[in-house]
Design an enzyme around this catalytic site. Structure first.
Site, mmCIF file in Angstrom:
data_model
loop_
_atom_site.group_PDB
_atom_site.id
_atom_site.type_symbol
_atom_site.label_atom_id
_atom_site.label_comp_id
_atom_site.label_asym_id
_atom_site.label_seq_id
_atom_site.Cartn_x
_atom_site.Cartn_y
_atom_site.Cartn_z
ATOM 1 C CB CYS A 106 -3.655 3.209 -1.541
ATOM 2 S SG CYS A 106 -4.665 4.636 -1.187
ATOM 3 C CG HIS A 152 -1.906 0.966 1.404
ATOM 4 N ND1 HIS A 152 -1.664 2.262 1.805
ATOM 5 C CD2 HIS A 152 -3.242 0.885 1.203
ATOM 6 C CE1 HIS A 152 -2.808 2.925 1.858
ATOM 7 N NE2 HIS A 152 -3.780 2.132 1.496
ATOM 8 C CE LYS A 183 -7.212 0.458 6.482
ATOM 9 N NZ LYS A 183 -7.916 0.955 5.294
#
Ligand SMILES: Cc1ncc(COP(=O)(O)O)c(C=O)c1O
Ligand SMILES: Cc1ncc(COP(=O)(O)O)c(C=O)c1O
Lengths: 422, 129, 422, 129
Positions: free
Chosen positions: C379, C135, C237
Site C-alpha cells: 500500500c 501508506h 495491528k
C-alpha cells in the site's frame, strides 16, 4: 382467543423453539437477582447464537490474517471466508455479491449514500422525501446533506397510529431526487408499503434508499424484486456481531458513484498526485475491513436462512398477536398501546406506556424481574414530539422469544402497578 | 431498584415542589438527558447572591422529577456560589437510596441544570466530574 | 556478534517470551503441511492473545446489549465496559478518554479528519504536507480533500534508505495548514522524527495528524507530550480484533469540529428540521458502535501494558538487529535489504528482495515452510515507484516472534534459492 | 506451490517469448494486478481477424510473466473472436499444475489483458467469471 390458544399449544412444546433457545448461551444465564433473562430488546440489538460466536473464535484461533494481499495459507483462507460471507449476505437479501458493500452498521451505510451518491446528485432546490417515522440515522444524515447541497427535506406523514398516509404521495414526490425511508419502524413496528412507494418514486424520477435495519432481520427479502436502489442493514440486529453491516446498492448506481472513504485496498493504482480506484464493492471499502465480524455475519444469515425467514415472520407475528391480546387486558388500568394494532402490519415491536409510570421507571422495575425492555425516544425524537409522547416503553421480539416471555412481561407490569400504587 | 420507588419519591414525582415558571428569573438554565429525553428547566430568584426562590419545570421519570423537586427545597436560602459547588452527594442524600448506574443521569439532571444556572454556562455532569 | 549472542541466550530461554507465545492459540496450530506457523506479517495484522478472544466470547455470552440508552442490567454492564475500554485505550496513548473517538481502523480515522476538520479549515491555495513514505490510507484521503478544497499536496522527501530529509522542512511548511505523516513506515520501518517535525509544524501554523497504525503497536506513546494534534491507530495491528480503532484528537480541536457521520447516539436533540449534536467524542460516533471489539481492544492494550512497551520496543529492536545480521549473510547471493540498516531507527519491519526471485514467488515458497511474509507494494505504490522496486518481500516482528523465527526464515531463503536454481 | 516452479515455468519467466513492444498494433490493452502491482501490456497484430503476431511487456512474478509468455504462444494464429472466448482453463492447461487461490490473479492477469484487447474494453477476471 382460539388462535392464541392454538399458538400457545403449538409453541409451548415447540421443539424447534426450544432448540433455538438452546443455541443462545446468554439466555441460559440468570441475572444477578437469579431471574431468567427475558430479552425483549432485539430491536436495539439481537442476541447471538453459539455458531456466530464460534465463527469469531475460529477465525482468531485458526486463520487470523489480513486479506486480499496475503500469499500465505491463512491469508488465503481469511480472504476466501471473507468473500464467501459476502456471497451469503448477498444471497440472503437477493443481491449479487458485487452489490454488497461492507460497512459498520446501517448508520454508516446511510452516510455513505449521503456523502457519495448525495454529493454527486443533489443540487439546490431538489427535494428529499423522508417519512415522519424515521430513526435519527435515517434523518440526520439527510439534514446534513440538505445543508451541504441546498436540497430540502419533505416528510411523508403518518397517522396517529404511525401508519403511512399516502394520499399526497405523488405531490410529495414531485421534484424529488431521493426517497429515504425505513422498511420497518423501530418505534412502532409499522411495515412501510414499499411495494407501493418504490414504483411511484421511480415513476417520479427518484431513487429509493431503504433503511433496512429493522427489515432485513425480520422479513423475507429480495431487493431485486423489491426494486430498491439502496438497502442498508446491520449485522448486530440479525444475530451477527457488532461492528458489521452491509449496504446493498444496484450495480449501475454503485458503478457510477465516487469513492467515499479512501485508503488502502480500494485502489487500482496510486501515484503521489492521483489515484485510480477499484470497482465496487471494493471502491467503498477502504482500509482493513472488519474481517472476523464479516465472516461471523455470514454465519448469522446462514442460521436465519436455516430457520427460514417465513418461519421467523410467522413466529413473530404470532408472538405479537399474543402480546397485543395480553396487553389489551391492562388497558382499563391505564396501559396505552401505540402503533398499528394489527399484527399483520407490524413486525415484532410494541410501544406502550402504563398509567402514570414513566417508561424509564417501568423499565427499571421490569429489570428487577430480569425483563429487558427499552424506554425513551428510541432515536425517533421528532416522531415522539409529533405524537406528544415524552417516552415510551418498547418490547421487541425475535426468534428466541416465547409466549412465556410475554407472560413474564405481564407479571412485571403487575409488579410495577403495585410499586406505583404505594 | 424497586426499593427506590419509596413513598416520598413517588410523592415528589406526583406533587413536585416549587413546580412552575417565574415570569422573570435572575438566572435560569435548562437541559435534557440525551439518553432518554427527560427535560428540566430551573429558574432562580436571588437576593444579594442568595437564592430567594426557585421554580422548576420539565417532564420525565420519577427519578429525574423527584430529584429535581427535592433539590429545589435544598437550595432555597443557599448562596448562589454554594449552589455552584453542590456535588452528586447532595442528590444522593436527598433520594436516600442507591440508584443504579443506568439511572444516575436521570438523578443528576436537575442538579446539572441548577449548577448550569448558577455558573452561567452548561455544567459538567455531576456523576462524571 | 557478542550483542547478538547475548540476545540469543537471553531470548532462547526467556520464560517471558515462552509465556507470551503460549498466550496466542494460533501459534500452536501447525499449517496444513504440518509446519510450525512462523508469523512474520504483524505489520499487516497482529495475532490475538487468548484474553482478547475471551473478552469477545464473554461479551456475547454474558452481557451482549446495546449501550448508552439501556436501563437493564446487561445494558448497564455493556455501557460500562465499553466506556472503560475507552479509558484504557486513552491511558495507553497518554490521552484523556474524551479525546478518543472509536473508529473502524486507521483509515477511517484519517478520513474523519479529512472530512470534518479538513472541510472546515482548508481553502484554495493552502498546502498539505505529507511524506514520500505514506501508506495509501494516509495519502489518498488527502488527495481527495485537496480536490474538494482546492488545497495542494507537498511531499517531504526521503533518501534512498527511506529516511526523512529535513533540509527544506521550513520551506515546505510555509503556507501549510496540515502536516500528515506516518509515525512508522509500514514498508521500511523508518521511525519519523516527530519530535523535530511537530514543533516546527506548529511554529509554522500547521497542525499535525499522525498516522499511528505502525506507531501505537510498537512504541511507548504519550500523545500529549508528543504534542500531536491527531493520532490515528488500528486495534487489529496491536493484538486487538478487526473492526475497531481509535482517533485521538486534542480536545479543543474535537470540540470545534463539525460532525462527520450522523445518526443515532451522537445527538442531543433532533427535530424534523434540525439537530443539536453531542459533545465529542460521541459527536463522531453515529449508530451502534462496535461494542464487543472496543471492549476487546481495551483488553489488548492492557495486555501490552502488562508486557511493558519499553520491553516490546527492546524485544523488537533485538530481533531486528539479529535479522539484519543474518540477512546480511545472503547479500553476496543477491539479497537486497531496503530501508535504514540501523535497528535503532526502524521498528520491527524489514523489506527485501532476493536475487531474481520475485517477491510473490518468494512469499509462495516461504509459505510452503509455514512462513508468513508479505509481498507486493505494501500500500505504498508511489514509494515503490520512486525507489524503482516493483515489489518487495517484507518480514515484520511483534511480541511473539523469536530469533528461531528468523532462523526459519533464513532456511526458507535457502530453499527458495534452490528452487530457483533449477 | 514449490512444485509449481518447474523448469519450463522458470524458463518462460527468465526468457519470456514474444516479449517487447510493436511500434504499431491493431489492438492492445494493459492492466495491473491490484493485489500486488504486477503489470502486463499486450499488443496484437491482426490479419483478417486472425492474430498474426503478438508482443507482451510487463513486470511481475514468475507466475504472471510465465503465464503471459505461454499465452502469447497459444494465441498466435487464433481468431480474435476466439481469443475473446478463452477461458481460465487455457491458462491452467499451459502452466500445467495447480495454482494456489492466492496466486490465481497472478496467473490470470495476462489472459485478462489479452481478452481486454480482443473485446476492446476491460474484461472480467477469468477466475471470477
Ligand atoms: C502506516 C499505515 N497506515 C495506515 C494503515 C491502514 O490501517 P487500517 O487498514 O487498519 O486502516 C496501515 C496498515 O495497513 C499502515 O501500515
Ligand atoms: C430503523 C432503524 N434505522 C437505523 C438504525 C441504526 O442502526 P445502527 O445503530 O446499527 O447503525 C436502527 C437501530 O438502531 C433502526 O432501528
Amino acid at each position: 382467543m382460539i388462535r392464541t390458544g392454538t399458538l400457545l399449544e403449538r409453541d409451548r412444546d415447540n421443539e424447534k423453539l426450544q432448540r433455538i433457545i438452546a443455541d443462545f448461551p446468554i439466555l441460559a444465564r440468570p441475572t444477578s437477582r437469579g431471574k431468567r433473562l427475558v430479552y425483549l430488546d432485539s430491536a436495539a440489538t439481537s442476541q447471538k447464537p453459539r455458531c456466530v460466536i464460534d465463527a469469531l473464535v475460529q477465525y482468531y484461533e485458526q486463520y487470523n490474517a489480513n486479506i486480499h494481499r496475503g500469499v500465505y495459507e491463512i491469508a488465503a483462507r481469511a480472504t476466501d471466508e471473507y468473500e464467501r460471507a459476502r456471497v451469503k449476505v448477498a444471497r440472503f437479501v437477493g443481491a449479487s455479491p458485487s452489490e454488497i458493500v461492507w460497512v459498520r452498521n446501517t448508520t454508516e451505510a446511510i452516510n455513505l449514500i449521503a456523502y457519495s451518491w448525495g454529493a454527486q446528485h443533489l443540487r439546490r432546490g431538489d427535494a428529499i422525501l423522508l417519512t415522519e417515522l424515521e430513526h435519527h440515522s435515517d434523518l440526520v444524515p439527510w439534514q446534513l446533506l440538505a445543508e451541504r447541497s441546498g436540497a430540502h427535506l419533505r416528510f411523508l406523514p403518518v397517522d396517529e397510529r404511525g401508519v403511512h398516509v399516502l394520499d399526497d404521495l405523488d405531490g410529495l414526490l414531485d421534484g424529488c431526487k431521493l426517497v429515504a425511508l425505513g422498511h420497518v419502524s423501530n418505534t412502532l413496528g409499522t411495515v412501510a408499503p414499499l411495494e407501493t412507494i418504490i414504483p411511484r418514486a421511480h415513476a417520479a424520477g427518484a431513487i429509493v434508499a431503504v433503511d433496512g435495519a429493522q427489515g432485513a432481520p425480520h422479513l423475507s427479502l429480495d431487493v431485486h424484486a423489491l426494486d430498491a436502489d439502496f438497502y442498508a442493514f446491520s449485522g448486530h440486529k440479525m444475530l451477527g456481531p457488532t461492528g458489521i453491516g452491509a449496504l446493498y446498492g444496484k450495480k449501475a448506481l454503485l458503478d457510477a458513484m465516487p469513492p467515499f472513504f479512501s485508503g488502502g485496498d480500494m485502489i487500482r493504482r496510486v501515484r503521489y498526485e492521483n489515484t485510480i480506484f477499484s470497482d465496487p464493492p471494493r471502491r467503498f471499502e477502504a482500509g482493513t475491513g472488519n474481517i472476523a465480524d464479516a465472516i461471523a455475519f455470514g454465519v448469522a444469515v446462514e442460521y436465519l436462512q436455516n430457520l427460514g425467514m417465513s418461519w421467523v415472520r410467522e413466529h413473530e407475528r404470532a408472538l405479537t398477536a399474543y402480546a397485543l391480546e395480553r396487553l389489551a387486558a391492562f388497558e382499563p388500568r391505564g396501559l396505552a398501546i401505540y402503533g398499528p394494532r394489527d399484527p399483520d402490519r407490524i413486525s415484532g415491536v410494541i410501544s406502550f406506556n402504563f398509567a402514570d409510570i414513566h417508561a424509564h421507571d417501568l423499565a427499571s422495575i421490569l429489570d428487577t424481574e430480569g425483563i429487558c425492555v427499552r424506554a425513551g425516544h428510541h432515536c425517533t425524537m421528532p416522531l415522539m414530539a409529533k405524537m406528544g409522547w415524552s417516552a415510551t416503553a418498547r418490547a421487541s421480539f425475535y426468534v428466541y422469544n416465547t409466549p412465556e416471555d410475554i407472560d413474564v412481561l405481564c407479571a412485571g407490569l403487575e409488579k410495577a402497578a403495585t410499586v406505583f400504587a404505594r | 431498584m424497586d426499593d427506590f420507588y419509596r413513598d416520598y419519591i413517588l410523592d415528589h414525582y406526583r406533587n413536585p415542589r416549587n413546580f412552575g415558571t417565574f415570569e422573570r428569573a435572575d438566572v435560569e438554565a435548562e437541559d435534557l438527558n440525551p439518553l432518554c429525553g427527560d427535560e428540566i428547566h430551573m429558574q432562580l430568584q436571588l437576593d444579594d447572591g442568595v437564592v430567594r426562590d426557585v421554580r422548576f419545570s420539565g417532564k420525565g421519570c420519577a427519578i429525574s422529577q423527584a430529584s429535581a423537586s427535592m433539590l429545589t427545597e435544598t437550595v432555597k436560602g443557599m448562596k448562589l456560589s454554594d449552589v455552584a459547588q453542590l456535588s452528586k452527594q447532595a442528590v444522593l442524600d436527598n433520594v436516600g437510596i442507591g440508584i443504579s448506574p443506568t439511572r444516575m443521569k436521570c438523578a443528576m439532571l436537575g442538579l446539572r441544570v441548577l449548577k448550569s444556572a448558577a455558573i452561567g454556562r452548561l455544567a459538567a455532569w455531576p456523576d462524571e466530574e
